[in-house]
Write a protein that holds these residues in place. Structure first.
Motif, PDB file in Angstrom:
ATOM      1  N   LEU A   1       0.613  -1.477   0.320  1.00  0.00           N
ATOM      2  CA  LEU A   1       0.140  -0.128   0.163  1.00  0.00           C
ATOM      3  C   LEU A   1       0.232   1.064   0.106  1.00  0.00           C
ATOM      4  CD1 LEU A   1      -2.957  -1.050   2.598  1.00  0.00           C
ATOM      5  CD2 LEU A   1      -2.796  -0.922   0.305  1.00  0.00           C
ATOM      6  N   GLY A   2       2.362   0.874  -0.496  1.00  0.00           N
ATOM      7  CA  GLY A   2       3.156   2.446   0.077  1.00  0.00           C
ATOM      8  C   GLY A   2       3.260   3.063   1.371  1.00  0.00           C
ATOM      9  N   GLY A   3       2.915   2.298   2.935  1.00  0.00           N
ATOM     10  CA  GLY A   3       3.397   2.437   4.234  1.00  0.00           C
ATOM     11  C   GLY A   3       1.728   3.374   4.482  1.00  0.00           C
ATOM     12  N   VAL A   4       2.056   3.665   5.644  1.00  0.00           N
ATOM     13  CA  VAL A   4       0.512   4.673   6.627  1.00  0.00           C
ATOM     14  C   VAL A   4       1.866   5.941   7.092  1.00  0.00           C
ATOM     15  CG1 VAL A   4      -0.583   2.124   6.760  1.00  0.00           C
ATOM     16  CG2 VAL A   4       1.001   2.804   8.426  1.00  0.00           C
ATOM     17  N   THR A   5       0.925   6.284   7.656  1.00  0.00           N
ATOM     18  CA  THR A   5       1.203   7.810   8.070  1.00  0.00           C
ATOM     19  C   THR A   5       1.214   7.275   9.783  1.00  0.00           C
ATOM     20  OG1 THR A   5       1.397   8.806   6.538  1.00  0.00           O
ATOM     21  CG2 THR A   5       1.365   9.689   8.740  1.00  0.00           C
ATOM     22  N   VAL A   6       1.184   7.214  11.145  1.00  0.00           N
ATOM     23  CA  VAL A   6       1.140   7.359  12.246  1.00  0.00           C
ATOM     24  C   VAL A   6       1.849   8.093  13.408  1.00  0.00           C
ATOM     25  CG1 VAL A   6       0.582   6.455  14.791  1.00  0.00           C
ATOM     26  CG2 VAL A   6      -0.051   4.978  11.956  1.00  0.00           C
ATOM     27  N   THR A   7       0.987   9.019  14.172  1.00  0.00           N
ATOM     28  CA  THR A   7       1.302   9.917  14.870  1.00  0.00           C
ATOM     29  C   THR A   7       1.357   9.423  15.898  1.00  0.00           C
ATOM     30  OG1 THR A   7       0.432  11.478  14.040  1.00  0.00           O
ATOM     31  CG2 THR A   7       0.756  12.509  16.064  1.00  0.00           C
TER      32      THR A   7
ATOM     33  N   LEU B   1      10.827   5.252  18.003  1.00  0.00           N
ATOM     34  CA  LEU B   1      10.397   6.592  17.277  1.00  0.00           C
ATOM     35  C   LEU B   1      10.241   7.261  18.229  1.00  0.00           C
ATOM     36  CD1 LEU B   1       7.471   4.762  15.375  1.00  0.00           C
ATOM     37  CD2 LEU B   1       9.389   6.039  14.249  1.00  0.00           C
ATOM     38  N   GLU B   2      10.617   8.225  17.815  1.00  0.00           N
ATOM     39  CA  GLU B   2      10.481   9.530  18.444  1.00  0.00           C
ATOM     40  C   GLU B   2       9.531  10.148  18.717  1.00  0.00           C
ATOM     41  OE1 GLU B   2      12.991  12.737  17.040  1.00  0.00           O
ATOM     42  OE2 GLU B   2      14.879  12.164  17.934  1.00  0.00           O
ATOM     43  N   ALA B   3       8.148  11.023  19.482  1.00  0.00           N
ATOM     44  CA  ALA B   3       6.917  10.998  19.297  1.00  0.00           C
ATOM     45  C   ALA B   3       6.876  12.752  18.488  1.00  0.00           C
ATOM     46  CB  ALA B   3       6.601  12.509  20.551  1.00  0.00           C
ATOM     47  N   GLY B   4       6.298  12.167  17.600  1.00  0.00           N
ATOM     48  CA  GLY B   4       5.575  12.836  16.196  1.00  0.00           C
ATOM     49  C   GLY B   4       4.831  12.135  14.925  1.00  0.00           C
TER      50      GLY B   4
ATOM     51  N   HIS C   1       5.007  10.362  11.438  1.00  0.00           N
ATOM     52  CA  HIS C   1       6.001   8.992  11.370  1.00  0.00           C
ATOM     53  C   HIS C   1       4.636   8.071  10.019  1.00  0.00           C
ATOM     54  CE1 HIS C   1       9.428   9.585  14.131  1.00  0.00           C
ATOM     55  NE2 HIS C   1       7.636   9.516  15.044  1.00  0.00           N
ATOM     56  N   HIS C   2       5.830   8.059   8.564  1.00  0.00           N
ATOM     57  CA  HIS C   2       6.045   7.156   7.309  1.00  0.00           C
ATOM     58  C   HIS C   2       6.049   6.063   7.732  1.00  0.00           C
ATOM     59  CE1 HIS C   2       3.050   6.759   3.758  1.00  0.00           C
ATOM     60  NE2 HIS C   2       4.160   6.078   3.618  1.00  0.00           N
ATOM     61  N   LEU C   3       5.649   4.979   7.597  1.00  0.00           N
ATOM     62  CA  LEU C   3       5.966   3.402   8.562  1.00  0.00           C
ATOM     63  C   LEU C   3       6.301   2.725   7.523  1.00  0.00           C
ATOM     64  CD1 LEU C   3       4.860   3.411  11.917  1.00  0.00           C
ATOM     65  CD2 LEU C   3       6.586   4.168  11.012  1.00  0.00           C
ATOM     66  N   ASP C   4       7.360   1.911   7.044  1.00  0.00           N
ATOM     67  CA  ASP C   4       7.220   0.664   5.798  1.00  0.00           C
ATOM     68  C   ASP C   4       6.206  -0.716   7.133  1.00  0.00           C
ATOM     69  OD1 ASP C   4       9.154   0.071   7.503  1.00  0.00           O
ATOM     70  OD2 ASP C   4      10.440   0.104   6.445  1.00  0.00           O
ATOM     71  N   GLY C   5       6.209  -1.235   5.859  1.00  0.00           N
ATOM     72  CA  GLY C   5       6.037  -2.769   6.461  1.00  0.00           C
ATOM     73  C   GLY C   5       6.513  -3.474   7.971  1.00  0.00           C
TER      74      GLY C   5
ATOM     75  N   GLN D   1      -4.822   0.213  17.642  1.00  0.00           N
ATOM     76  CA  GLN D   1      -5.748   1.178  17.237  1.00  0.00           C
ATOM     77  C   GLN D   1      -5.785   1.962  16.199  1.00  0.00           C
ATOM     78  OE1 GLN D   1      -8.241   2.180  21.085  1.00  0.00           O
ATOM     79  NE2 GLN D   1      -9.444   0.359  20.791  1.00  0.00           N
ATOM     80  N   LYS D   2      -4.803   3.423  16.133  1.00  0.00           N
ATOM     81  CA  LYS D   2      -4.035   3.526  15.755  1.00  0.00           C
ATOM     82  C   LYS D   2      -3.641   3.197  14.191  1.00  0.00           C
ATOM     83  CE  LYS D   2      -1.408   7.345  19.187  1.00  0.00           C
ATOM     84  NZ  LYS D   2      -2.358   8.372  17.892  1.00  0.00           N
ATOM     85  N   LEU D   3      -3.256   2.023  14.472  1.00  0.00           N
ATOM     86  CA  LEU D   3      -3.049   1.214  12.814  1.00  0.00           C
ATOM     87  C   LEU D   3      -4.441   0.861  12.106  1.00  0.00           C
ATOM     88  CD1 LEU D   3       0.045  -0.637  13.873  1.00  0.00           C
ATOM     89  CD2 LEU D   3      -0.616   0.700  11.934  1.00  0.00           C
ATOM     90  N   VAL D   4      -5.487   0.726  12.933  1.00  0.00           N
ATOM     91  CA  VAL D   4      -6.554   0.445  12.318  1.00  0.00           C
ATOM     92  C   VAL D   4      -6.779   2.119  11.561  1.00  0.00           C
ATOM     93  CG1 VAL D   4      -8.984   0.103  12.481  1.00  0.00           C
ATOM     94  CG2 VAL D   4      -7.832  -0.843  13.555  1.00  0.00           C
ATOM     95  N   LYS D   5      -6.818   2.667  12.279  1.00  0.00           N
ATOM     96  CA  LYS D   5      -7.596   3.490  11.142  1.00  0.00           C
ATOM     97  C   LYS D   5      -6.683   4.655   9.899  1.00  0.00           C
ATOM     98  CE  LYS D   5     -10.912   6.210  14.451  1.00  0.00           C
ATOM     99  NZ  LYS D   5     -11.481   6.621  15.017  1.00  0.00           N
ATOM    100  N   ALA D   6      -5.623   3.895  10.291  1.00  0.00           N
ATOM    101  CA  ALA D   6      -4.265   4.478   9.442  1.00  0.00           C
ATOM    102  C   ALA D   6      -4.372   3.575   7.756  1.00  0.00           C
ATOM    103  CB  ALA D   6      -2.689   4.907   9.994  1.00  0.00           C
ATOM    104  N   LEU D   7      -4.450   2.540   8.768  1.00  0.00           N
ATOM    105  CA  LEU D   7      -4.796   1.561   6.968  1.00  0.00           C
ATOM    106  C   LEU D   7      -6.098   2.038   6.309  1.00  0.00           C
ATOM    107  CD1 LEU D   7      -3.417  -1.802   8.607  1.00  0.00           C
ATOM    108  CD2 LEU D   7      -2.808  -0.816   6.400  1.00  0.00           C
ATOM    109  N   LEU D   8      -7.225   2.383   6.775  1.00  0.00           N
ATOM    110  CA  LEU D   8      -8.065   2.674   6.428  1.00  0.00           C
ATOM    111  C   LEU D   8      -7.798   4.479   5.439  1.00  0.00           C
ATOM    112  CD1 LEU D   8     -11.122   2.278   9.144  1.00  0.00           C
ATOM    113  CD2 LEU D   8     -10.776   1.328   7.040  1.00  0.00           C
TER     114      LEU D   8
END
Length: 328
Positions: A181-187, A201-204, A206-210, A236-243
């Motif tokens: 999918l090209g990665g996901v963006t999570v804060t 990971l530092e707080a903030g 990030h665009h994460l690869d698999g 739960q953050k990943l659920v929304k990031a993937l959507l």
């Protein structure tokens, strides 16, 4: 977990465009399934009532409950490299009930902590017999002992909610899907340093690869008090990031990209027999096309520390019972 029904179906919606009959055959045969309905029989909670539509060939639109498990394989060099540990076998380190409301434009994702102590019912065994009922055992022992069938039966016993479908995603396959999918963006709100998941990971934002996304899903000891509740928040953050990533990715614009995503998705899935074909997955996906991260609520099963073991939790009543009632 991170593979909530909307994510699964959002990708499955477009796989029919992969083209050739061989591609369809290959993707269709990627999917593994378990006949849960046959194994459990009729001794289950009643199915939810659905409102009929006047359309002659409507997409399904009734409320739906799907048990989604993340299966964390512990064997093999690749899984070890991805942070899977050294022991053999597979564990259900992540469990979510995805409740899709009538009309299928809104959903609630309920996370069940793996450390929850439950009564595990007697379950059919692979040898043809049954396992014994057990009290005050960890929730994820149901999958370890009896696989998907026992996981579903345990969830239904503790919630009195019928699971209409079962979806399991292999964690290594999840990493491939995120990459496709090209990665996901999570804060994240705090720094993360976890030697077990290999994530720094530092707080903030990030665009994460698999590999990084999988490490985030596994992270437990590098945040908060090191309990499973902190890990659930990240999942739960990943659920929304993937959507969001599925919605933002132009899968229709590139058949090659589309096929790569569909192959990664189907290769990582185990479903019940009601979702074990591309046609059935596509029907589910099309029915969930209005679902988005903004219409998906994530919650955690209400729990309290177990009075006899502070490293474990038990359902908090009456709050947990009210939550399950809302899903029926």
């Amino acid at each position: 977990m991170f593979k909530a029904a909307g994510i699964v179906a959002g990708c499955a919606l477009v796989v029919s465009l992969a083209g050739a009959a061989w591609a369809y055959w290959h993707l269709n045969h990627n999917i593994k399934s378990v006949d849960i309905d046959n194994a459990l029989g009729d001794d289950r909670p009643a199915r939810g009532m659905t409102t009929p539509t006047a359309d002659e060939s409507p997409l399904p639109s009734g409320a739906l409950n799907i048990l989604v498990l993340g299966s964390d394989s512990r064997g093999g060099e690749r899984n070890k490299a991805l942070g899977g540990g050294s022991s053999e076998g597979a564990r259900s380190d992540t469990a979510m009930i995805v409740h899709v409301d009538e009309g299928r434009s809104e959903a609630t994702v309920v996370s069940i902590p793996r450390d929850t102590l439950v009564t595990r019912p007697s379950c059919p065994s692979n040898s043809g017999g049954t396992t014994s009922e057990a009290h005050s055992v960890m929730f994820n022992s149901a999958y370890s002992l009896g696989g998907p069938v026992c996981a579903v039966k345990t969830v239904e016993a503790m919630t009195d909610v019928r699971m209409d479908h079962y979806i399991e995603i292999d964690f290594a396959g999840f990493a491939d899907l995120v990459d496709a999918l090209g990665g996901v963006t999570v804060t994240t709100e705090e720094d993360i340093s976890d030697e077990d998941s290999h994530l720094e990971l530092e707080a903030g934002t990030h665009h994460l690869d698999g590999t990084e996304a999988l490490a985030l899903a596994r992270t437990r000891h590098g945040i908060g008090d090191g309990s499973d509740l902190g890990r659930i928040g990240l999942q739960q953050k990943l659920v929304k990031a993937l959507l969001d990533q599925v919605s933002a990715t132009d899968l229709l614009g590139s058949p090659t990209h589309l096929y790569k995503v569909a192959d990664a998705l189907t290769s990582s899935l185990t479903t019940d027999t009601g979702l074990d074909s591309l046609t059935e997955l596509m029907d589910l996906g099309r029915s969930l096309k209005s679902l988005s991260s903004s219409t998906t609520q994530t919650v955690t099963m209400p729990v309290l520390p177990a009075p006899w073991d502070t490293n474990r939790v038990v359902a908090q009543e009456p709050e947990a019972g009210k939550l399950w009632e809302s899903l029926r």
